[in-house]
Design a protein around this motif. Structure first.
Motif, short mmCIF file in Angstrom:
data_model
loop_
_atom_site.label_atom_id
_atom_site.label_comp_id
_atom_site.label_asym_id
_atom_site.label_seq_id
_atom_site.Cartn_x
_atom_site.Cartn_y
_atom_site.Cartn_z
N ARG A 261 0.79 -1.14 -0.15
CA ARG A 261 0.05 0.00 -0.04
C ARG A 261 0.83 1.14 0.04
O ARG A 261 1.93 1.30 0.50
CB ARG A 261 -1.12 0.22 1.13
CG ARG A 261 -2.06 -1.32 1.17
CD ARG A 261 -3.17 -1.02 2.25
NE ARG A 261 -2.31 -1.38 3.61
CZ ARG A 261 -2.38 -0.41 4.59
NH1 ARG A 261 -2.86 0.65 4.60
NH2 ARG A 261 -1.91 -0.69 5.72
N PRO A 262 0.48 2.41 -0.53
CA PRO A 262 1.19 3.50 -0.70
C PRO A 262 1.49 4.14 0.67
O PRO A 262 0.78 4.07 1.69
CB PRO A 262 0.28 4.44 -1.53
CG PRO A 262 -0.51 3.69 -2.19
CD PRO A 262 -0.98 2.37 -1.29
N ILE A 263 2.78 4.66 0.85
CA ILE A 263 3.03 5.18 2.11
C ILE A 263 2.73 6.80 2.15
O ILE A 263 3.02 7.72 1.13
CB ILE A 263 4.59 5.24 2.34
CG1 ILE A 263 5.00 3.87 2.68
CG2 ILE A 263 5.12 6.13 3.57
CD1 ILE A 263 6.65 3.64 2.61
N GLU A 264 2.10 7.13 3.39
CA GLU A 264 1.37 8.71 3.00
C GLU A 264 2.46 9.43 4.06
O GLU A 264 2.58 9.17 5.42
CB GLU A 264 -0.09 8.69 3.73
CG GLU A 264 -1.15 7.89 2.97
CD GLU A 264 -1.37 8.78 1.55
OE1 GLU A 264 -0.88 9.91 1.65
OE2 GLU A 264 -1.60 8.00 0.81
N ARG A 265 3.55 10.22 3.56
CA ARG A 265 4.49 10.77 4.21
C ARG A 265 3.84 11.79 5.26
O ARG A 265 4.59 11.92 6.35
CB ARG A 265 5.19 11.61 3.29
CG ARG A 265 6.16 10.74 2.46
CD ARG A 265 6.98 11.79 1.47
NE ARG A 265 8.16 10.98 0.81
CZ ARG A 265 8.01 10.27 -0.34
NH1 ARG A 265 6.81 10.23 -1.01
NH2 ARG A 265 9.03 9.76 -0.94
N ARG A 266 2.84 12.37 5.20
CA ARG A 266 2.22 13.18 6.27
C ARG A 266 1.96 12.54 7.24
O ARG A 266 1.85 13.18 8.47
CB ARG A 266 1.17 13.93 5.67
CG ARG A 266 -0.05 12.98 5.43
CD ARG A 266 -1.30 13.89 4.88
NE ARG A 266 -2.48 13.12 4.66
CZ ARG A 266 -2.78 12.44 3.54
NH1 ARG A 266 -2.08 12.92 2.81
NH2 ARG A 266 -3.94 11.84 3.44
N THR A 267 1.75 11.14 7.48
CA THR A 267 1.48 10.52 8.76
C THR A 267 2.73 9.84 9.44
O THR A 267 2.50 9.48 10.53
CB THR A 267 0.43 9.36 8.53
OG1 THR A 267 1.17 8.23 7.52
CG2 THR A 267 -0.83 9.80 7.75
N LEU A 268 3.80 9.80 8.84
CA LEU A 268 4.97 9.22 9.19
C LEU A 268 5.57 9.92 10.56
O LEU A 268 6.01 9.55 11.30
CB LEU A 268 5.98 9.30 8.25
CG LEU A 268 5.85 8.31 6.99
CD1 LEU A 268 6.99 8.56 6.05
CD2 LEU A 268 5.63 7.07 7.35
N THR A 269 5.39 11.36 10.71
CA THR A 269 5.82 12.25 11.80
C THR A 269 4.76 12.18 12.71
O THR A 269 5.20 12.83 14.01
CB THR A 269 6.23 13.54 11.23
OG1 THR A 269 5.10 14.20 10.59
CG2 THR A 269 7.43 13.44 10.10
#
Length: 530
Positions: free
Chosen positions: A13-21
């Motif tokens: 599934r695609p990684i959502e960068r805004r949720t990583l932090t």
């Protein structure tokens, strides 16, 4: 403006960068992720334990996970052997192997070492993931920070009760209020590690499920042992009073008998006495409880570390060495399972975020090897060197773990042979003729000797080859030793062994050597000490 490429997580599934932090599974005072829970082990019965294990298989893991945690707190032996198994992996320094031999792969491997392994949170994360050994699975949340690189600033442990399994009991999901099966874990945010102790559902693969019955029965045994010790551990205190004793005297005697167990002192009238009598009926009962508790501890040791020799009893060095090998196998399996989880959920995601998708990714591993018996290695060298086998000194030093001494180091060792401090091996025999040839112009006598040696060295085999070949052919055709002797006799009689050429060569060489020996010394020693 260049568009940031879309990266995929371990599950595709695609990684959502805004949720990583952002922290996704942090504990909260209210809701399903509360930082505290009740107790299950208190008053636990076999019926209750069977219900807990059954519900865990069906998806209700909260009570089972609470019990697994309490078992580590209540049973010292289980906590000790489980901690030993965790430290067998957590105490090993991990290594990173580049994906290939290219400079780019080396750069990526260096990034993994610098920004993952060499961080303060790394060691705690490894121990937290090994919590899966007891409970079946463990989860750490990755808290990313962005700047020049995407790097984790922490990987805190998340309570496994904050997660639920899907309908198939194979995919872990984040628990949420009002959602019985939770919601999908954001890609790139969690490291999910399962113990892999046994095949099947991950929740059934924890050691806590395996040893729960032993811990329960042991708790019963220890409780009964304590009650037995209270009743039969002290002698019977018997008070005696005379016929003339009043009720007040009797009450005084009763109070003295009751208090002497703890006070070990009493004051009585002269006409009263206290006797201490042993209880033979309870003799040997303490051994029964102790043997049963020890037996259950042995079963726990076998389940957790695969053996009992280094935890419960130690009979002999040979048995301990065999059992130590079993421990190495267990630690290697745990390290391999942990490496799979960390490489999948952390290393690969970190590489993708900073370097983009790769054809070959670096591999992080925990190298666990059995300790080598260096005494046996040294004995082998000592036995084989006299037989002609040669060893590289560098290989011996590497196996023993000893470094090559520097020039200014103080060293211990036997003195080197005279004439060569670095190579104690004797020089090859054929080096002498060449050395003498090099000095032919300086010494005619030495040049003559060199000529003889060189001629014998190069030509003698050609002279002897026909005779040697004839002997070898006779040996190959002979049926037995007597037949070989007859064949050799026929060769001599028939002239098959022509030694005349060799005899001529030896005669000429002997004559030349005699002539050189009789030649006067061109530079006699003036002191007569030659």
């Amino acid at each position: 403006m260049a568009r940031t490429p879309q990266l995929l997580g371990p599950d595709g599934r695609p990684i959502e960068r805004r949720t990583l932090t952002q922290a996704v599974a942090a504990p909260a005072v209210t809701g399903v992720r509360r930082p505290f829970s009740g107790t299950v082990a208190t008053g636990l019965t076999p019926e209750r334990l069977a219900t807990i294990l059954k519900r865990a298989t069906e998806g209700g893991t909260a009570d089972y996970l609470t019990l697994a945690e309490e078992m580590e707190e209540r049973d010292p032996h289980y906590a000790a052997v489980l901690g030993t198994r965790k430290r067998a992996v957590a105490g090993v320094e991990p290594i990173v192997t580049p994906g290939d031999d290219s400079p780019r792969a080396g750069e990526i491997a260096d990034f993994v070492r610098a920004h993952l392994i060499d961080r303060p949170w790394w060691g705690e994360m490894v121990v937290d993931l090994l919590d899966a050994l007891g409970k079946g699975y463990a989860v750490c949340e990755i808290l990313w920070q962005t700047g020049k690189h995407w790097t984790p600033i922490a990987c805190p442990w998340r309570d496994p009760r904050y997660f639920v399994w899907d309908e198939t009991r194979t995919a872990l999901r984040l628990a949420e209020d009002g959602q019985p099966h939770g919601e999908d874990l954001p890609p790139g945010k969690f490291i999910v590690h399962t113990s892999g102790i046994k095949s099947g559902l991950p929740v059934r693969g924890g050691l806590a499920r395996l040893v729960a019955w032993s811990v329960l029965f042991k708790s019963y045994s220890v409780k009964d042992w304590a009650a037995f010790s209270e009743v039969y551990g002290l002698p019977l205190r018997l008070g005696r009073y005379g016929q003339s004793a009043t009720q007040k005297d009797i009450d005084t005697l009763v109070a003295a008998v009751a208090g002497i167990g703890t006070d070990a002192a009493a004051v009585l009238p002269e006409s009263m006495r206290i006797e201490f009598q042993g209880i033979s009926e309870g003799r040997g009962g303490a051994d029964l409880f102790e043997r049963f508790a020890r037996y259950l501890d042995e079963q726990i040791s076998k389940a957790v570390v695969g053996q009992t020799m280094t935890t419960d009893d130690g009979s002999s060095l040979a048995q301990a060495q065999v059992h130590r090998g079993v421990q190495i196998d267990v630690a290697q399996a745990d390290a391999a399972a942990l490496a799979n989880s960390v490489n999948r959920d952390l290393v690969r995601v970190a590489v993708d975020l900073n370097f983009g998708p790769q054809d070959a990714y670096p591999w992080l591993s925990w190298p666990i090897t059995a300790p080598e018996d260096t005494t046996a290695a040294v004995n082998q060298v000592q036995a084989l060197v006299p037989l002609g086998m040669r060893f590289r000194v560098a290989d011996i030093r590497e196996r023993l773990g000893w470094a090559e001494p520097e020039d200014d180091d103080e060293v211990l060792g036997a003195p080197a042979p005279a004439g060569d401090a670095t190579d104690p091996a004797p020089a090859p025999q054929r080096a002498a003729p060449q050395a003498a040839t090099d000095t032919a112009e300086a010494d005619p006598v030495e040049a003559g000797y060199a000529a003889i040696a060189e001629a014998m060295d190069h030509d003698d085999w050609e002279v002897m080859a026909p005779s040697v070949s004839a002997v070898l052919d006779a040996a190959a055709d002979a049926d037995d030793p007597d037949d070989l002797i007859e064949r050799l006799a026929r060769l001599v009689e028939g002239g098959g062994l022509d030694s005349q050429a060799l005899a001529d060569r030896l005669a000429r060489s002997t004559l030349l050597a005699r002539a050189l020996g009789d030649a006067p010394d061109p530079d006699p020693d003036p002191d007569g000490d030659a």
